[in-house]
Enzyme design. Structure first.
Site, PDB file in Angstrom:
ATOM      1  N   ARG A 227       1.098  -1.394  -0.071  1.00 45.52           N
ATOM      2  CA  ARG A 227      -0.220  -0.390  -0.013  1.00 45.52           C
ATOM      3  C   ARG A 227       0.470   1.200   0.126  1.00 45.52           C
ATOM      4  NH1 ARG A 227      -3.813  -2.902  -1.693  1.00 45.52           N
ATOM      5  NH2 ARG A 227      -6.057  -2.295  -0.285  1.00 45.52           N
ATOM      6  N   GLU A 256      -3.841   8.241  -4.525  1.00 48.95           N
ATOM      7  CA  GLU A 256      -4.136   7.425  -5.747  1.00 48.95           C
ATOM      8  C   GLU A 256      -5.497   8.516  -6.705  1.00 48.95           C
ATOM      9  OE1 GLU A 256      -3.943   3.433  -5.805  1.00 48.95           O
ATOM     10  OE2 GLU A 256      -2.203   3.290  -4.654  1.00 48.95           O
ATOM     11  N   HIS A 275      -1.387   0.501  -9.781  1.00 49.44           N
ATOM     12  CA  HIS A 275      -1.811  -0.261  -8.918  1.00 49.44           C
ATOM     13  C   HIS A 275      -2.752  -0.884  -9.783  1.00 49.44           C
ATOM     14  CE1 HIS A 275      -4.171  -0.372  -4.951  1.00 49.44           C
ATOM     15  NE2 HIS A 275      -3.715  -1.629  -4.548  1.00 49.44           N
TER      16      HIS A 275
END
Length: 309
Positions: A227, A256, A275
């Site tokens: 993360r 993000e 991601h």
């Protein structure tokens, strides 16, 4: 819990069409529906498969996260509401392992430079000492759970020596030495690659910062498939800019999508991916297998698999 309806939240469409999962599970003895953003009420005889968190889920009987990480879910509120929360731990090892292996190979063989040169029609071979091979190098995998296990297997196959970091220093196949988190600086000090694969918790938030980068080799690379908030991103940018470390491969970020203003976009020895390290066309198949088993267990009075709360 008396499960009558399985709801598939539309948020899973980031990873796969919800209709595919509905079809995959269509033979289950429960009604299967797809939820849209307008949902504001659920009941205890309903279960939800989701990527996102919504307040209405606290009225359900069971919520399944299609990701392994559950940091977006308020665990204490799930416990107070007596709602099962399960996750998808165990299904991402292959995809994440291959993603990490591809990062390491790209950085060592300078593939990211060739791709950038291709966009400019620039025929530019690397200097004689720029490219290298990963065999015989050392990787420190921080977090040897489901993700970490898949990473370790791939790196072993590529001929790397692997050391690890996890809460308990018990031996792990394919890992030469296991450190605990309080020994992180010692663990990373001799590694060419530091690979992060831990869940985001209060204990792991910003666990990698200036002290870690100062402990790493100047020719070392950080790889983050955990993360974004596991890393102090400002400290990472500083370490890259001043040459404390050689580069990074990053699939996750504190914010993000990664803002256009981030200097990480322009750094030569930094690979940025959106991601998507766990993405695979078989994602819904893997999630479906977990959900099927949990539905069976719940309807026979047992606990679902991968229970978090």
């Amino acid at each position: 819990m008396h499960l009558e309806t399985l709801c598939i939240d539309g948020s899973v469409s980031v990873l796969f069409p919800p209709e595919l999962l509905r079809e995959k599970l269509s033979d289950l003895p429960v009604e299967i529906v797809i939820l849209d953003d307008s949902i504001d009420e659920l009941s205890t005889d309903q279960g939800v498969v989701t990527l996102a968190y919504r307040e209405a889920f606290l009225d359900a009987g069971w919520v399944h996260s299609v990701q392994a990480g559950v940091d977006r879910f308020p665990l204490d509120r799930f416990q107070e509401a007596d709602v099962y929360l399960t996750n998808s731990t165990g299904i991402h090892g292959d995809a994440i392992g291959e993603t990490v292996a591809s990062y390491l190979l790209a950085l060592a063989r300078r593939l990211h430079e060739h791709v950038a040169n291709q966009q400019r029609a620039n025929w530019s071979q690397p200097d004689w000492n720029e490219a290298w091979t990963v065999s015989g190098e050392t990787a420190c995998v921080v977090g040897i759970g489901g993700l970490g296990r898949g990473i370790v297997d791939r790196l072993n196959g590529l001929g790397l020596d692997v050391i690890g970091v996890r809460r308990t220093p018990t031996p792990e196949p394919g890992v030469k030495k296991v450190y605990t988190p309080d020994q992180l600086q010692a663990a990373v000090s001799d590694a060419r690659f530091v690979v992060l694969a831990v869940p985001l918790t209060e204990q792991t938030r910003r666990m990698v910062g200036r002290d870690t980068f100062e402990a790493m080799r100047e020719d070392a690379y950080l790889v983050n498939v955990a993360r974004g908030s596991v890393v102090d991103q400002n400290a990472l940018v500083t370490a890259l800019e001043d040459g404390s470390i050689a580069g990074a491969a990053l699939d996750v970020f504190e914010t993000e999508p990664l803002p256009e203003s981030s200097p990480l976009w322009e750094m030569d020895d930094v690979i940025v991916s959106p991601h998507c390290g766990a993405f695979t066309r078989d994602y819904y198949e893997h999630v479906g297998a977990l959900v099927r088993e949990s539905v069976t267990r719940i309807r026979t009075g047992d606990e679902p698999v991968n229970r978090v709360v």
